[in-house]
Design a protein around this motif. Structure first.
Motif, mmCIF file in Angstrom:
data_model
loop_
_atom_site.group_PDB
_atom_site.id
_atom_site.type_symbol
_atom_site.label_atom_id
_atom_site.label_comp_id
_atom_site.label_asym_id
_atom_site.label_seq_id
_atom_site.Cartn_x
_atom_site.Cartn_y
_atom_site.Cartn_z
ATOM 1 N N LEU A 83 0.827 -1.208 0.000
ATOM 2 C CA LEU A 83 0.000 0.000 0.000
ATOM 3 C C LEU A 83 0.861 1.258 0.000
ATOM 4 O O LEU A 83 0.561 2.226 -0.715
ATOM 5 N N ALA A 84 1.914 1.248 0.795
ATOM 6 C CA ALA A 84 2.789 2.415 0.852
ATOM 7 C C ALA A 84 3.426 2.678 -0.508
ATOM 8 O O ALA A 84 3.494 3.833 -0.967
ATOM 9 N N ARG A 85 3.855 1.624 -1.167
ATOM 10 C CA ARG A 85 4.503 1.800 -2.474
ATOM 11 C C ARG A 85 3.509 2.283 -3.535
ATOM 12 O O ARG A 85 3.833 3.139 -4.360
ATOM 13 N N VAL A 86 2.298 1.735 -3.508
ATOM 14 C CA VAL A 86 1.275 2.179 -4.466
ATOM 15 C C VAL A 86 0.940 3.645 -4.235
ATOM 16 O O VAL A 86 0.818 4.429 -5.190
ATOM 17 N N ASP A 87 0.793 4.028 -2.975
ATOM 18 C CA ASP A 87 0.435 5.414 -2.674
ATOM 19 C C ASP A 87 1.541 6.373 -3.101
ATOM 20 O O ASP A 87 1.274 7.463 -3.624
ATOM 21 N N LEU A 88 2.781 5.993 -2.881
ATOM 22 C CA LEU A 88 3.902 6.832 -3.306
ATOM 23 C C LEU A 88 3.991 6.936 -4.823
ATOM 24 O O LEU A 88 4.405 7.968 -5.361
ATOM 25 N N THR A 89 3.579 5.872 -5.504
ATOM 26 C CA THR A 89 3.684 5.836 -6.965
ATOM 27 C C THR A 89 2.483 6.464 -7.660
ATOM 28 O O THR A 89 2.630 7.238 -8.604
ATOM 29 N N ALA A 90 1.291 6.116 -7.176
ATOM 30 C CA ALA A 90 0.071 6.510 -7.884
ATOM 31 C C ALA A 90 -0.853 7.404 -7.071
ATOM 32 O O ALA A 90 -1.935 7.759 -7.547
ATOM 33 N N MET A 91 -0.464 7.753 -5.841
ATOM 34 C CA MET A 91 -1.276 8.631 -4.994
ATOM 35 C C MET A 91 -2.671 8.053 -4.735
ATOM 36 O O MET A 91 -3.681 8.754 -4.795
#
Length: 221
Positions: A83-91
């Protein structure tokens, strides 16, 4: 070898294995519909993610020990990293992870509460998840530009994890979430890497603060 050492080693290996799979999974969730067969995640990215997963899970194993709730935290760890990586990548925080995580955490903590040597309270965890979810929803209503609905959907899972160890832990973890976010935002503003209206994903700070709260809560018990 002492049981506690075995637990830490097993947790570290679990984090290493699941962490290495995070980048590819996160890319698929961040860019749905893309040609994933032609997308390669670099070896360096996989290694960094695996080491981070190893560190997070080893810390959980060391602090939580042989308590039954450790299994719940270890299952949540790769979900949180993804989730952290997705949020950093795609907001964004995809429903494909946030909603099952909430239901799964409620059920898994209920199972942990039935086993001996657990250090938490399942009813309090459920109430904490509800309270944090309502709190984040209120913040979104008050300031829609500062809080996304994905954050609201993630909040119940984090609230359950924190409140499992007590209301003070829920408060501490929540303060850590907002404190980390504010600190990073100030650094970005000071270094001119972001402006006053720059959108900053809040999910990673929610997850980091919750990890800190869970570790502190487990250590206190």
């Amino acid at each position: 070898m002492a049981p506690h050492v075995l637990v830490v080693c097993a947790a570290a290996l679990w984090g290493l294995a699941t962490g290495s799979a995070v980048p590819r999974t996160a890319h698929r969730l961040a860019a749905p519909g893309a040609d994933h067969e032609s997308t390669a995640v670099s070896r360096a990215v996989r290694i960094r993610s695996a080491l981070l997963g190893c560190l997070v899970c080893a810390a959980l194993g060391q602090v939580v020990g042989v308590r039954p709730e450790l299994a719940v935290w270890l299952l949540l760890a790769p979900v949180g990293l993804t989730l952290a990586r997705v949020d950093l990548t795609a907001m964004r925080l995809p429903d494909a992870l946030t909603l099952p995580a909430a239901a799964g955490t409620a059920l898994a903590l209920g199972g942990a509460a039935l086993l001996p040597a657990h250090a938490g309270s399942w009813p309090r965890a459920l109430l904490g998840g509800l309270a944090l979810g309502v709190g984040y929803f209120g913040l979104m209503v008050i300031n829609p530009s500062g809080m996304a609905f994905g954050d609201v959907k993630l909040a119940p899972t984090l609230g359950m994890a924190l409140a499992w160890y007590g209301w003070p832990v829920l408060l501490t973890g929540t303060v850590l979430c907002f404190g980390c976010g504010a600190l990073v935002a100030l650094v970005l503003l000071a270094t001119r890497r972001a402006g006053r209206h720059t959108a900053i994903p809040f999910g990673p700070f929610m997850l980091a603060g919750t990890l800190g709260g869970v570790l502190l809560g487990a250590a206190a018990h």
